[in-house]
Design a protein around this motif. Structure first.
Motif, PDB file in Angstrom:
ATOM      1  N   ASP A 268      -6.586  14.440  22.780  1.00 34.97           N
ATOM      2  CA  ASP A 268      -6.134  15.885  23.091  1.00 34.97           C
ATOM      3  C   ASP A 268      -5.491  16.644  21.930  1.00 34.97           C
ATOM      4  O   ASP A 268      -5.518  17.896  22.061  1.00 34.97           O
ATOM      5  CB  ASP A 268      -5.036  15.940  24.430  1.00 34.97           C
ATOM      6  N   ASN A 269      -4.926  15.971  21.120  1.00 38.50           N
ATOM      7  CA  ASN A 269      -4.237  16.508  19.988  1.00 38.50           C
ATOM      8  C   ASN A 269      -5.212  16.962  18.728  1.00 38.50           C
ATOM      9  O   ASN A 269      -4.689  17.639  17.782  1.00 38.50           O
ATOM     10  CB  ASN A 269      -3.033  15.622  19.293  1.00 38.50           C
ATOM     11  N   TYR A 270      -6.231  16.649  18.895  1.00 39.62           N
ATOM     12  CA  TYR A 270      -7.483  16.890  17.832  1.00 39.62           C
ATOM     13  C   TYR A 270      -8.536  17.729  18.300  1.00 39.62           C
ATOM     14  O   TYR A 270      -8.884  17.862  19.519  1.00 39.62           O
ATOM     15  CB  TYR A 270      -7.875  15.537  17.472  1.00 39.62           C
ATOM     16  N   ALA A 271      -9.242  18.545  17.370  1.00 43.63           N
ATOM     17  CA  ALA A 271     -10.635  19.289  17.870  1.00 43.63           C
ATOM     18  C   ALA A 271     -11.509  19.030  16.338  1.00 43.63           C
ATOM     19  O   ALA A 271     -11.078  18.719  15.549  1.00 43.63           O
ATOM     20  CB  ALA A 271     -10.191  20.643  17.938  1.00 43.63           C
ATOM     21  N   ILE A 272     -12.834  19.341  17.259  1.00 44.72           N
ATOM     22  CA  ILE A 272     -13.689  19.152  16.051  1.00 44.72           C
ATOM     23  C   ILE A 272     -14.193  20.550  15.672  1.00 44.72           C
ATOM     24  O   ILE A 272     -14.426  21.210  16.515  1.00 44.72           O
ATOM     25  CB  ILE A 272     -14.787  18.245  16.186  1.00 44.72           C
TER      26      ILE A 272
ATOM     27  N   THR B  97     -23.084  11.355  22.753  1.00 48.00           N
ATOM     28  CA  THR B  97     -21.855  11.167  22.082  1.00 48.00           C
ATOM     29  C   THR B  97     -21.055  12.506  22.203  1.00 48.00           C
ATOM     30  O   THR B  97     -21.665  13.573  21.955  1.00 48.00           O
ATOM     31  CB  THR B  97     -22.100  10.790  20.517  1.00 48.00           C
ATOM     32  N   THR B  98     -19.873  12.208  22.869  1.00 45.50           N
ATOM     33  CA  THR B  98     -18.885  13.481  23.099  1.00 45.50           C
ATOM     34  C   THR B  98     -17.914  13.682  21.826  1.00 45.50           C
ATOM     35  O   THR B  98     -17.828  12.916  20.904  1.00 45.50           O
ATOM     36  CB  THR B  98     -18.222  13.563  24.257  1.00 45.50           C
ATOM     37  N   CYS B  99     -17.292  14.783  21.742  1.00 46.48           N
ATOM     38  CA  CYS B  99     -16.382  15.146  20.642  1.00 46.48           C
ATOM     39  C   CYS B  99     -15.227  14.028  20.728  1.00 46.48           C
ATOM     40  O   CYS B  99     -14.444  13.519  19.938  1.00 46.48           O
ATOM     41  CB  CYS B  99     -16.074  16.495  20.689  1.00 46.48           C
ATOM     42  N   ALA B 100     -15.067  13.978  22.015  1.00 51.86           N
ATOM     43  CA  ALA B 100     -13.548  12.914  22.376  1.00 51.86           C
ATOM     44  C   ALA B 100     -13.958  11.471  21.818  1.00 51.86           C
ATOM     45  O   ALA B 100     -13.071  10.665  21.318  1.00 51.86           O
ATOM     46  CB  ALA B 100     -13.662  12.754  24.013  1.00 51.86           C
TER      47      ALA B 100
ATOM     48  N   GLU C  80     -19.397  28.864   5.418  1.00 54.94           N
ATOM     49  CA  GLU C  80     -18.233  29.376   5.514  1.00 54.94           C
ATOM     50  C   GLU C  80     -17.678  29.956   6.776  1.00 54.94           C
ATOM     51  O   GLU C  80     -16.556  30.731   6.602  1.00 54.94           O
ATOM     52  CB  GLU C  80     -17.946  30.804   4.282  1.00 54.94           C
ATOM     53  N   VAL C  81     -18.302  29.789   7.756  1.00 54.51           N
ATOM     54  CA  VAL C  81     -17.875  30.126   9.041  1.00 54.51           C
ATOM     55  C   VAL C  81     -17.621  28.838   9.859  1.00 54.51           C
ATOM     56  O   VAL C  81     -18.406  27.770  10.013  1.00 54.51           O
ATOM     57  CB  VAL C  81     -18.940  31.064   9.750  1.00 54.51           C
ATOM     58  N   GLU C  82     -16.188  28.832  10.617  1.00 52.57           N
ATOM     59  CA  GLU C  82     -15.975  27.860  11.254  1.00 52.57           C
ATOM     60  C   GLU C  82     -16.017  28.166  12.827  1.00 52.57           C
ATOM     61  O   GLU C  82     -15.545  29.169  13.202  1.00 52.57           O
ATOM     62  CB  GLU C  82     -14.563  27.203  10.920  1.00 52.57           C
ATOM     63  N   ARG C  83     -16.513  26.855  13.561  1.00 55.64           N
ATOM     64  CA  ARG C  83     -16.332  27.290  15.085  1.00 55.64           C
ATOM     65  C   ARG C  83     -15.850  25.885  15.783  1.00 55.64           C
ATOM     66  O   ARG C  83     -16.179  25.089  15.276  1.00 55.64           O
ATOM     67  CB  ARG C  83     -17.638  27.704  15.715  1.00 55.64           C
ATOM     68  N   PRO C  84     -15.182  26.089  16.671  1.00 53.25           N
ATOM     69  CA  PRO C  84     -14.610  24.801  17.467  1.00 53.25           C
ATOM     70  C   PRO C  84     -15.834  24.182  18.336  1.00 53.25           C
ATOM     71  O   PRO C  84     -16.377  25.121  19.025  1.00 53.25           O
ATOM     72  CB  PRO C  84     -13.438  25.103  18.410  1.00 53.25           C
ATOM     73  N   LEU C  85     -15.790  23.013  18.006  1.00 50.30           N
ATOM     74  CA  LEU C  85     -17.048  22.337  19.103  1.00 50.30           C
ATOM     75  C   LEU C  85     -16.232  21.291  20.243  1.00 50.30           C
ATOM     76  O   LEU C  85     -16.927  21.269  21.203  1.00 50.30           O
ATOM     77  CB  LEU C  85     -17.603  21.169  18.436  1.00 50.30           C
ATOM     78  N   SER C  86     -14.957  21.451  20.559  1.00 48.46           N
ATOM     79  CA  SER C  86     -14.484  20.648  21.437  1.00 48.46           C
ATOM     80  C   SER C  86     -13.076  21.485  22.076  1.00 48.46           C
ATOM     81  O   SER C  86     -12.782  22.601  21.374  1.00 48.46           O
ATOM     82  CB  SER C  86     -13.805  19.175  21.047  1.00 48.46           C
TER      83      SER C  86
ATOM     84  N   ILE D 170     -13.814  11.702  17.962  1.00 51.49           N
ATOM     85  CA  ILE D 170     -12.111  11.512  17.863  1.00 51.49           C
ATOM     86  C   ILE D 170     -11.622  10.213  18.086  1.00 51.49           C
ATOM     87  O   ILE D 170     -10.855   9.883  17.095  1.00 51.49           O
ATOM     88  CB  ILE D 170     -11.411  12.876  18.439  1.00 51.49           C
ATOM     89  N   TYR D 171     -11.875   9.680  19.304  1.00 49.78           N
ATOM     90  CA  TYR D 171     -11.230   8.272  19.275  1.00 49.78           C
ATOM     91  C   TYR D 171     -11.749   7.280  18.397  1.00 49.78           C
ATOM     92  O   TYR D 171     -10.836   6.462  17.875  1.00 49.78           O
ATOM     93  CB  TYR D 171     -11.819   7.987  20.602  1.00 49.78           C
ATOM     94  N   ALA D 172     -12.919   7.537  17.690  1.00 49.34           N
ATOM     95  CA  ALA D 172     -13.432   6.421  16.910  1.00 49.34           C
ATOM     96  C   ALA D 172     -12.586   6.737  15.602  1.00 49.34           C
ATOM     97  O   ALA D 172     -12.177   5.784  14.799  1.00 49.34           O
ATOM     98  CB  ALA D 172     -14.941   6.622  16.719  1.00 49.34           C
ATOM     99  N   LEU D 173     -12.286   7.940  15.275  1.00 50.36           N
ATOM    100  CA  LEU D 173     -11.639   8.133  14.123  1.00 50.36           C
ATOM    101  C   LEU D 173     -10.135   7.707  14.223  1.00 50.36           C
ATOM    102  O   LEU D 173      -9.542   7.193  13.170  1.00 50.36           O
ATOM    103  CB  LEU D 173     -11.685   9.728  13.725  1.00 50.36           C
ATOM    104  N   LEU D 174      -9.453   7.909  15.421  1.00 50.13           N
ATOM    105  CA  LEU D 174      -8.221   7.398  15.539  1.00 50.13           C
ATOM    106  C   LEU D 174      -8.233   5.981  15.472  1.00 50.13           C
ATOM    107  O   LEU D 174      -7.257   5.393  14.862  1.00 50.13           O
ATOM    108  CB  LEU D 174      -7.770   7.970  16.948  1.00 50.13           C
ATOM    109  N   TYR D 175      -9.117   5.391  16.224  1.00 49.93           N
ATOM    110  CA  TYR D 175      -9.184   3.833  16.192  1.00 49.93           C
ATOM    111  C   TYR D 175      -9.532   3.365  14.633  1.00 49.93           C
ATOM    112  O   TYR D 175      -8.774   2.309  14.356  1.00 49.93           O
ATOM    113  CB  TYR D 175     -10.372   3.466  17.043  1.00 49.93           C
ATOM    114  N   SER D 176     -10.139   3.737  13.769  1.00 46.45           N
ATOM    115  CA  SER D 176     -10.420   3.495  12.602  1.00 46.45           C
ATOM    116  C   SER D 176      -9.064   3.616  11.618  1.00 46.45           C
ATOM    117  O   SER D 176      -8.989   2.921  10.525  1.00 46.45           O
ATOM    118  CB  SER D 176     -11.740   4.216  11.875  1.00 46.45           C
ATOM    119  N   CYS D 177      -8.460   4.376  11.868  1.00 45.79           N
ATOM    120  CA  CYS D 177      -7.237   4.621  11.218  1.00 45.79           C
ATOM    121  C   CYS D 177      -5.808   3.873  12.024  1.00 45.79           C
ATOM    122  O   CYS D 177      -4.552   4.020  11.455  1.00 45.79           O
ATOM    123  CB  CYS D 177      -6.740   6.002  10.944  1.00 45.79           C
ATOM    124  N   GLY D 178      -6.143   3.300  13.243  1.00 44.75           N
ATOM    125  CA  GLY D 178      -5.084   2.396  13.748  1.00 44.75           C
ATOM    126  C   GLY D 178      -4.012   3.450  14.506  1.00 44.75           C
ATOM    127  O   GLY D 178      -3.008   2.882  15.147  1.00 44.75           O
ATOM    128  N   LEU D 179      -4.667   4.600  14.823  1.00 43.56           N
ATOM    129  CA  LEU D 179      -3.670   5.553  15.726  1.00 43.56           C
ATOM    130  C   LEU D 179      -4.183   5.734  17.125  1.00 43.56           C
ATOM    131  O   LEU D 179      -3.552   6.470  17.694  1.00 43.56           O
ATOM    132  CB  LEU D 179      -3.790   6.969  14.935  1.00 43.56           C
TER     133      LEU D 179
END
Length: 66
Positions: free
Chosen positions: A50-54, A28-31, A60-66, A34-43
């Motif tokens: 490309d407009n989102y990142a995980i 499973t990729t980050c994309a 308390e430390v954050e780092r990007p995965l995508s 993200i697509y599954a989340l957008l799909y579940s919201c109808g977006l």
């Protein structure tokens, strides 16, 4: 051949709401997430993955995965 039968569930915060993603595997990729989340919201038809990142947050430390 890899065993992709192991599936995990993880919490994800999206638009201020915690959601649980299920059925995730090593492939499973980050994309995909993200697509599954957008799909579940109808977006999925009006917004792009490309407009989102995980970001991973750990102690308390954050780092990007995508």
């Amino acid at each position: 051949m890899e065993d992709n039968s192991h599936q995990d569930d993880i919490p994800i915060w999206f638009s201020g709401t915690q959601r649980w993603m299920t059925g995730l595997t090593k492939r499973t990729t980050c994309a995909d997430v993200i697509y599954a989340l957008l799909y579940s919201c109808g977006l999925h038809e009006t917004d792009s993955t490309d407009n989102y990142a995980i970001f991973e947050k750990w102690r308390e430390v954050e780092r990007p995965l995508s």
